[in-house]
Scaffold this motif. Structure first.
Motif, PDB file in Angstrom:
ATOM      1  N   THR A  24      13.078   6.638  -9.019  1.00  0.00           N
ATOM      2  CA  THR A  24      12.159   6.824 -10.110  1.00  0.00           C
ATOM      3  C   THR A  24      11.224   5.505 -10.143  1.00  0.00           C
ATOM      4  OG1 THR A  24      13.738   7.931 -11.570  1.00  0.00           O
ATOM      5  CG2 THR A  24      11.619   6.958 -12.622  1.00  0.00           C
ATOM      6  N   PHE A  25      11.757   4.429 -10.106  1.00  0.00           N
ATOM      7  CA  PHE A  25      10.901   3.294  -9.933  1.00  0.00           C
ATOM      8  C   PHE A  25       9.840   3.322  -8.748  1.00  0.00           C
ATOM      9  CE2 PHE A  25      14.592   1.211 -12.422  1.00  0.00           C
ATOM     10  CZ  PHE A  25      13.798   1.529 -13.437  1.00  0.00           C
ATOM     11  N   LEU A  26      10.319   3.719  -7.431  1.00  0.00           N
ATOM     12  CA  LEU A  26       9.741   3.607  -6.245  1.00  0.00           C
ATOM     13  C   LEU A  26       8.451   4.655  -6.456  1.00  0.00           C
ATOM     14  CD1 LEU A  26      12.333   3.435  -3.672  1.00  0.00           C
ATOM     15  CD2 LEU A  26      10.796   1.694  -4.237  1.00  0.00           C
ATOM     16  N   ASN A  27       8.831   5.698  -7.310  1.00  0.00           N
ATOM     17  CA  ASN A  27       7.759   6.606  -7.236  1.00  0.00           C
ATOM     18  C   ASN A  27       6.686   6.366  -8.412  1.00  0.00           C
ATOM     19  OD1 ASN A  27       8.021   9.398  -5.512  1.00  0.00           O
ATOM     20  ND2 ASN A  27       9.974   8.634  -6.054  1.00  0.00           N
ATOM     21  N   LEU A  28       6.741   5.263  -8.934  1.00  0.00           N
ATOM     22  CA  LEU A  28       5.586   4.773  -9.850  1.00  0.00           C
ATOM     23  C   LEU A  28       4.369   4.226  -9.047  1.00  0.00           C
ATOM     24  CD1 LEU A  28       7.535   2.796 -12.567  1.00  0.00           C
ATOM     25  CD2 LEU A  28       6.555   5.090 -12.828  1.00  0.00           C
ATOM     26  N   LYS A  29       4.598   3.750  -7.795  1.00  0.00           N
ATOM     27  CA  LYS A  29       3.928   3.328  -6.899  1.00  0.00           C
ATOM     28  C   LYS A  29       4.060   3.999  -5.540  1.00  0.00           C
ATOM     29  CE  LYS A  29       1.380  -0.536  -9.012  1.00  0.00           C
ATOM     30  NZ  LYS A  29       1.313  -2.179  -8.680  1.00  0.00           N
ATOM     31  N   PRO A  30       4.255   5.142  -5.305  1.00  0.00           N
ATOM     32  CA  PRO A  30       4.954   5.830  -4.196  1.00  0.00           C
ATOM     33  C   PRO A  30       4.346   5.001  -2.687  1.00  0.00           C
ATOM     34  CG  PRO A  30       3.519   7.170  -4.982  1.00  0.00           C
ATOM     35  CD  PRO A  30       3.502   6.292  -6.061  1.00  0.00           C
ATOM     36  N   TYR A  31       2.835   5.077  -2.653  1.00  0.00           N
ATOM     37  CA  TYR A  31       2.450   4.565  -1.358  1.00  0.00           C
ATOM     38  C   TYR A  31       2.574   3.178  -1.141  1.00  0.00           C
ATOM     39  CZ  TYR A  31      -1.371   3.010   2.231  1.00  0.00           C
ATOM     40  OH  TYR A  31      -1.712   2.688   3.293  1.00  0.00           O
ATOM     41  N   GLN A  32       2.176   2.337  -2.128  1.00  0.00           N
ATOM     42  CA  GLN A  32       2.664   0.806  -1.803  1.00  0.00           C
ATOM     43  C   GLN A  32       4.126   0.488  -1.520  1.00  0.00           C
ATOM     44  OE1 GLN A  32       0.810  -1.204  -5.171  1.00  0.00           O
ATOM     45  NE2 GLN A  32       1.958  -3.243  -4.624  1.00  0.00           N
ATOM     46  N   LEU A  33       4.902   1.125  -2.190  1.00  0.00           N
ATOM     47  CA  LEU A  33       6.438   0.779  -2.322  1.00  0.00           C
ATOM     48  C   LEU A  33       7.194   1.427  -1.195  1.00  0.00           C
ATOM     49  CD1 LEU A  33       7.295   0.528  -6.098  1.00  0.00           C
ATOM     50  CD2 LEU A  33       6.629  -1.294  -4.690  1.00  0.00           C
ATOM     51  N   MET A  34       6.751   2.782  -0.845  1.00  0.00           N
ATOM     52  CA  MET A  34       7.367   3.396   0.301  1.00  0.00           C
ATOM     53  C   MET A  34       6.801   3.610   1.336  1.00  0.00           C
ATOM     54  SD  MET A  34       9.520   6.244  -2.011  1.00  0.00           S
ATOM     55  CE  MET A  34       7.964   7.190  -3.000  1.00  0.00           C
ATOM     56  N   GLY A  35       5.428   3.158   1.502  1.00  0.00           N
ATOM     57  CA  GLY A  35       4.728   3.480   2.843  1.00  0.00           C
ATOM     58  C   GLY A  35       4.090   1.880   3.390  1.00  0.00           C
ATOM     59  N   GLN A  36       3.109   1.716   2.441  1.00  0.00           N
ATOM     60  CA  GLN A  36       2.321   0.426   2.743  1.00  0.00           C
ATOM     61  C   GLN A  36       3.006  -0.929   3.470  1.00  0.00           C
ATOM     62  OE1 GLN A  36      -0.157  -1.168  -0.302  1.00  0.00           O
ATOM     63  NE2 GLN A  36      -1.849  -1.713   1.021  1.00  0.00           N
ATOM     64  N   LYS A  37       3.974  -1.177   2.536  1.00  0.00           N
ATOM     65  CA  LYS A  37       4.828  -2.117   2.901  1.00  0.00           C
ATOM     66  C   LYS A  37       5.422  -2.270   4.426  1.00  0.00           C
ATOM     67  CE  LYS A  37       8.870  -1.157   0.844  1.00  0.00           C
ATOM     68  NZ  LYS A  37      10.187  -1.831  -0.194  1.00  0.00           N
ATOM     69  N   TYR A  38       5.644  -0.822   5.026  1.00  0.00           N
ATOM     70  CA  TYR A  38       6.287  -0.765   6.100  1.00  0.00           C
ATOM     71  C   TYR A  38       5.160  -0.652   7.472  1.00  0.00           C
ATOM     72  CZ  TYR A  38      10.357   0.368   3.306  1.00  0.00           C
ATOM     73  OH  TYR A  38      11.320   0.324   2.368  1.00  0.00           O
ATOM     74  N   LEU A  39       3.888  -1.027   7.061  1.00  0.00           N
ATOM     75  CA  LEU A  39       2.953  -0.699   8.080  1.00  0.00           C
ATOM     76  C   LEU A  39       2.779  -1.682   9.184  1.00  0.00           C
ATOM     77  CD1 LEU A  39      -0.039   0.857   6.247  1.00  0.00           C
ATOM     78  CD2 LEU A  39       1.406   2.031   7.521  1.00  0.00           C
ATOM     79  N   ASP A  40       3.120  -2.894   8.714  1.00  0.00           N
ATOM     80  CA  ASP A  40       3.237  -4.203   9.213  1.00  0.00           C
ATOM     81  C   ASP A  40       4.688  -4.605  10.092  1.00  0.00           C
ATOM     82  OD1 ASP A  40       0.411  -4.521   9.385  1.00  0.00           O
ATOM     83  OD2 ASP A  40       0.773  -5.561   7.575  1.00  0.00           O
TER      84      ASP A  40
END
Length: 355
Positions: A211-227
């Motif tokens: 639930t908490f991760l889906n409040l900011k899905p792109y930032q918390l589940m995608g963006q942070k893994y790009l680098d």
């Protein structure tokens, strides 16, 4: 001329470089080992059921304040966020500011805790921890620092037992659960909590984490893994990343009855603001919070919007009310470099001015 110029030799060089970085990074990841949870030396001074009360070891060179400070963290996630690493530790900052710091670790509830209520947590566990600290220091009152849900708990506790609280500090604490920008409140407003708890018993930590991760899905589940490939090259950055990941996914289950009351009374019916909130035999009236209050909120908090915290100003009975605004988010207020330089020293200064 083609709009994109592709040179095979450059492509091969980039692929080779990427492969080498990935190989080295995966080796660094394999060598990372277990990431410690909490870094400041501490001693367990009281245990009851799943709960452990810790006292942190203060620097020998710092004169401690005579009235200890108890950190009351949320039931959700783990309290070592306040002591994540040496240069990102709210606990260390408070110790350096002269505070004698205790912390409640609520532990990991299991099926035996299914019927624990908020009354059990606040008038039971929390109250006995306060009594233990008072007994150890031969005091009638202590200072309390409540964080997030733990801040809401601390407000309720202080309203029920004002005679035991010298000063109250709330950090990123929800008070008004129905502000327009409270996404979490909008989500749970129409959830059938009774059916959820009756069906599941305890609420799985994984469900809350999702639930908490889906409040900011792109930032918390995608963006942070790009680098990630670059992060894997630097052991220090990798350790920092793994500490945060460990904390994010270290989510205890929630005792069913406590979860039922907290969601229904706070998120759905907003009783802390509107009145009618009862915990055990006590009706909660924030006007009974008559001790000095320092209310700290984060300006970019997506979990507890600033207005949700600032609503406290019109509710408490104290004439000594102070707000501290931090230019960051819900997590940054514990772990950012800026927070380390400003928040713990401000708490220490505020407490010392009142004792």
């Amino acid at each position: 001329m083609l709009p994109i110029q592709i040179r095979p030799d450059q492509v091969m060089d980039e692929l080779t470089t990427f492969q080498n970085k990935l190989t080295q990074g995966l080796q660094n990841l394999a060598d990372a080992g277990d990431i410690p949870a909490g870094v400041t030396p501490k001693e367990a001074v009281y245990r009851e059921d799943k709960l452990t009360l810790y006292r942190f070891q203060a620097p020998a060179s710092v004169v401690q304040h005579p009235v200890p400070l108890l950190i009351v963290y949320a039931l959700v996630n783990r309290p070592y966020m306040t002591d994540l690493q040496e240069d990102r530790s709210t606990v260390k900052g408070l110790l350096d500011a002269g505070m004698d710091v205790y912390l409640i670790d609520w532990g990991y509830p299991d099926r035996a805790d299914r019927f624990l209520t908020m009354d059990d947590y606040l008038n039971g566990y929390l109250d006995r921890c306060v009594d233990e600290i008072c007994h150890r220091h031969k005091l009638d009152k202590i200072n309390i620092l409540g964080i997030c849900q733990g801040g809401t708990f601390s407000l309720c506790y202080s309203a029920m037992h004002p005679e035991k609280v010298q000063n109250l500090i709330t950090m990123v604490t929800p008070v008004n659960f129905h502000t327009p920008d409270n996404i979490l409140s909008h989500w749970v407003k129409h959830v059938d909590i009774d059916t959820l708890v009756d069906t599941m018993g305890n609420i799985p930590g994984e469900l809350l984490n999702w639930t908490f991760l889906n409040l900011k899905p792109y930032q918390l589940m995608g963006q942070k893994y790009l680098d990630m490939v670059e992060v894997l090259q630097d052991k220090s950055k990798l350790d920092n990343f793994l500490r945060m990941e460990k904390w994010i996914f270290d989510s205890p289950d929630q005792a069913g009855e406590t979860y039922r009351q907290f969601i229904k009374d706070f998120y759905q019916q907003n009783k802390l603001m509107n009145g009618g909130l009862r915990i055990g035999e006590h009706e909660i009236d924030l006007a009974n919070v008559t001790m000095p209050v320092l209310n700290i909120f984060a300006e970019q908090d997506h979990l507890v919007p600033p207005d949700a915290s600032k609503a406290l100003a019109g509710k408490v009975g104290t004439k000594d009310y102070t707000e501290l605004s931090f230019p960051g988010g819900h997590i940054g207020i514990y772990v950012s470099g800026k927070a380390q330089k400003t928040v713990p020293p401000a708490i220490g200064k505020w407490v010392k001015e009142r004792n």
